[in-house]
Motif scaffolding. Structure first.
Motif, PDB file in Angstrom:
ATOM      1  N   THR A   1      14.023   1.595  10.121  1.00 44.28           N
ATOM      2  CA  THR A   1      12.851   2.074   9.371  1.00 44.28           C
ATOM      3  C   THR A   1      12.374   3.440   9.849  1.00 44.28           C
ATOM      4  O   THR A   1      11.245   3.835   9.563  1.00 44.28           O
ATOM      5  N   GLU A   2      13.209   4.164  10.573  1.00 45.45           N
ATOM      6  CA  GLU A   2      12.813   5.447  11.136  1.00 45.45           C
ATOM      7  C   GLU A   2      13.959   6.446  10.983  1.00 45.45           C
ATOM      8  O   GLU A   2      15.105   6.125  11.265  1.00 45.45           O
ATOM      9  N   ILE A   3      13.640   7.670  10.558  1.00 48.73           N
ATOM     10  CA  ILE A   3      14.634   8.729  10.394  1.00 48.73           C
ATOM     11  C   ILE A   3      14.130   9.955  11.145  1.00 48.73           C
ATOM     12  O   ILE A   3      12.961  10.312  11.043  1.00 48.73           O
ATOM     13  N   VAL A   4      15.027  10.614  11.903  1.00 45.70           N
ATOM     14  CA  VAL A   4      14.682  11.841  12.614  1.00 45.70           C
ATOM     15  C   VAL A   4      15.592  12.954  12.099  1.00 45.70           C
ATOM     16  O   VAL A   4      16.806  12.860  12.199  1.00 45.70           O
ATOM     17  N   VAL A   5      14.975  13.995  11.531  1.00 44.18           N
ATOM     18  CA  VAL A   5      15.705  15.157  11.024  1.00 44.18           C
ATOM     19  C   VAL A   5      15.464  16.291  12.009  1.00 44.18           C
ATOM     20  O   VAL A   5      14.312  16.611  12.317  1.00 44.18           O
ATOM     21  N   SER A   6      16.533  16.908  12.543  1.00 47.17           N
ATOM     22  CA  SER A   6      16.356  17.977  13.520  1.00 47.17           C
ATOM     23  C   SER A   6      17.339  19.109  13.272  1.00 47.17           C
ATOM     24  O   SER A   6      18.370  18.930  12.632  1.00 47.17           O
ATOM     25  N   GLY A   7      16.993  20.291  13.809  1.00 49.08           N
ATOM     26  CA  GLY A   7      17.815  21.479  13.679  1.00 49.08           C
ATOM     27  C   GLY A   7      17.101  22.673  14.271  1.00 49.08           C
ATOM     28  O   GLY A   7      15.997  22.554  14.801  1.00 49.08           O
TER      29      GLY A   7
ATOM     30  N   GLY B   1      23.917  22.624   9.690  1.00 46.88           N
ATOM     31  CA  GLY B   1      22.957  22.931  10.744  1.00 46.88           C
ATOM     32  C   GLY B   1      21.850  21.910  10.919  1.00 46.88           C
ATOM     33  O   GLY B   1      20.982  22.090  11.761  1.00 46.88           O
ATOM     34  N   ILE B   2      21.859  20.837  10.140  1.00 46.02           N
ATOM     35  CA  ILE B   2      20.831  19.803  10.231  1.00 46.02           C
ATOM     36  C   ILE B   2      21.458  18.527  10.776  1.00 46.02           C
ATOM     37  O   ILE B   2      22.513  18.105  10.324  1.00 46.02           O
ATOM     38  N   THR B   3      20.790  17.908  11.747  1.00 48.16           N
ATOM     39  CA  THR B   3      21.241  16.658  12.331  1.00 48.16           C
ATOM     40  C   THR B   3      20.265  15.560  11.940  1.00 48.16           C
ATOM     41  O   THR B   3      19.056  15.721  12.085  1.00 48.16           O
TER      42      THR B   3
END
Length: 177
Positions: free
Chosen positions: A129-135, A120-122
């Motif tokens: 140098t950038e990470i986006v965690v979404s859900g 369930g996490i994208t």
């Protein structure tokens, strides 16, 4: 007395909410979430609004009252808009890349760290140098972001490591010679 708990939660358009005993279920365009409310709190669905109130006036019931309402708001927001956390990577040679559905992090160790995204996490990497965690589950998004940050948290001397976007790192002065 909880100021947050007093306000009823309006169910947004396009969301189907139901209350079955202590289980609050929300279905929306992004998915479906459930929340089991503590037994010390009473939940009612009336006229498109979810009302939360304590069963008695004990300290534990009152303390769980506002938290339960906030959790219900979070599941309603999650199925409509979703949640995201952004992380930044600072440091020479520190970078992130996607390896299929897994996140590959080069953080100055002798090997790359591979983080497997939970159900369930994208995870997206728009820049190295950038990470986006979404859900849709706010708690799961925050937990995944915290686990990624934990691999190499920001250090106070040069600010190297993984930090939340907008997080302020209190810097220390180095030793004087």
């Amino acid at each position: 007395m909880s100021r947050i708990g007093k306000k009823p939660v309006k169910v947004p358009a396009g969301v189907t909410a139901s209350v079955d005993g202590q289980i609050v279920t929300a279905k929306g365009p992004k998915g479906e979430l459930k929340f089991v409310v503590n037994d010390e709190v009473l939940v009612k669905l009336e006229d498109g609004e979810i009302a939360v109130e304590p069963r008695d006036q004990t300290k534990t019931a009152r303390s769980k009252w506002g938290m339960s309402r906030t959790q219900i708001v979070n599941i309603l927001d999650g199925v409509t808009k979703g949640f995201e956390k952004k992380l930044e990577i600072n440091g020479v040679g520190y970078r992130a890349a996607m390896q299929g559905k897994n996140l590959q992090l080069a953080l100055g160790f002798s090997h790359d760290v591979v983080y497997e995204a939970p159900q369930g996490i994208t995870i997206a990497v728009p820049k190295p140098t950038e990470i986006v965690v979404s859900g849709i589950d706010k708690q799961a998004v925050g937990q995944a972001a915290a686990e990624i940050r934990e691999y190499r948290g920001p250090e106070p001397y040069k600010g190297k490591g993984v930090k939340y976007a907008g997080e302020r790192i209190v810097r220390k002065e180095g030793k004087k010679k």
